[in-house]
Design a protein around this motif. Structure first.
Motif, PDB file in Angstrom:
ATOM      1  N   CYS A   1       0.941  -1.245  -0.059  1.00 53.73           N
ATOM      2  CA  CYS A   1       0.024  -0.132  -0.243  1.00 53.73           C
ATOM      3  C   CYS A   1       1.050   1.235  -0.191  1.00 53.73           C
ATOM      4  CB  CYS A   1      -0.982  -0.161   1.146  1.00 53.73           C
ATOM      5  SG  CYS A   1      -1.893   1.379   1.392  1.00 53.73           S
TER       6      CYS A   1
ATOM      7  N   TYR B   1       0.246   4.084   1.074  1.00 57.34           N
ATOM      8  CA  TYR B   1      -0.165   4.733   1.994  1.00 57.34           C
ATOM      9  C   TYR B   1       0.265   4.464   3.460  1.00 57.34           C
ATOM     10  CZ  TYR B   1      -3.031   8.134   5.303  1.00 57.34           C
ATOM     11  OH  TYR B   1      -3.202   8.948   6.242  1.00 57.34           O
ATOM     12  N   CYS B   2      -0.358   3.033   3.715  1.00 61.13           N
ATOM     13  CA  CYS B   2      -0.008   2.808   4.802  1.00 61.13           C
ATOM     14  C   CYS B   2       1.251   1.785   5.136  1.00 61.13           C
ATOM     15  CB  CYS B   2      -1.198   2.028   5.839  1.00 61.13           C
ATOM     16  SG  CYS B   2      -1.588   0.295   4.957  1.00 61.13           S
TER      17      CYS B   2
ATOM     18  N   HIS C   1       1.161  -1.569   4.026  1.00 66.82           N
ATOM     19  CA  HIS C   1       0.610  -2.559   4.501  1.00 66.82           C
ATOM     20  C   HIS C   1       1.051  -3.808   3.394  1.00 66.82           C
ATOM     21  CE1 HIS C   1      -1.730  -5.915   5.773  1.00 66.82           C
ATOM     22  NE2 HIS C   1      -2.526  -6.117   4.975  1.00 66.82           N
TER      23      HIS C   1
ATOM     24  N   CYS D   1      -6.611  -0.968  -0.549  1.00 66.64           N
ATOM     25  CA  CYS D   1      -5.902  -1.727   0.622  1.00 66.64           C
ATOM     26  C   CYS D   1      -6.887  -2.092   1.701  1.00 66.64           C
ATOM     27  CB  CYS D   1      -5.097  -0.747   1.297  1.00 66.64           C
ATOM     28  SG  CYS D   1      -4.319  -1.321   2.930  1.00 66.64           S
TER      29      CYS D   1
ATOM     30  N   LYS E   1      -6.526  -2.683   4.697  1.00 63.30           N
ATOM     31  CA  LYS E   1      -6.382  -2.201   5.921  1.00 63.30           C
ATOM     32  C   LYS E   1      -6.804  -0.660   6.104  1.00 63.30           C
ATOM     33  CE  LYS E   1      -2.595  -1.881   9.314  1.00 63.30           C
ATOM     34  NZ  LYS E   1      -1.120  -1.956   9.753  1.00 63.30           N
ATOM     35  N   CYS E   2      -6.448   0.049   5.191  1.00 59.30           N
ATOM     36  CA  CYS E   2      -6.483   1.599   5.101  1.00 59.30           C
ATOM     37  C   CYS E   2      -7.485   2.102   4.067  1.00 59.30           C
ATOM     38  CB  CYS E   2      -5.291   2.380   5.253  1.00 59.30           C
ATOM     39  SG  CYS E   2      -4.545   2.476   3.667  1.00 59.30           S
TER      40      CYS E   2
ATOM     41  N   TYR F   1      -6.975   2.857   1.213  1.00 56.82           N
ATOM     42  CA  TYR F   1      -6.394   3.489   0.237  1.00 56.82           C
ATOM     43  C   TYR F   1      -6.202   2.937  -1.362  1.00 56.82           C
ATOM     44  CZ  TYR F   1      -2.686   6.751  -1.975  1.00 56.82           C
ATOM     45  OH  TYR F   1      -1.995   7.659  -2.904  1.00 56.82           O
TER      46      TYR F   1
END
Length: 59
Positions: free
Chosen positions: A3, A5-6, A8, A33, A35-36, A38
């Protein structure tokens, strides 16, 4: 894929495809993603092949 952004790391199949909310005509190719959420561009085929090759070399 990783990802943007994060950070992951997840398999592209685990990501959320085709959000349907971005307004792009046709099918959206972005991968969210898990997780976040994005939106990331899909990995290039060349990158996938390189990762597959490196996995084989490790084992």
């Amino acid at each position: 894929m990783k990802c943007g952004y994060c950070g992951h790391e997840f398999a592209e199949e685990e990501g959320i495809r085709g959000c349907g909310k971005c307004g792009k005509p046709g099918r959206c190719s972005m991968v969210r993603c898990p997780k976040c959420f994005y939106e990331n561009p899909p990995e290039l085929k060349m990158v996938k092949r390189l990762k597959s090759f490196l996995k084989k070399e490790k084992s």
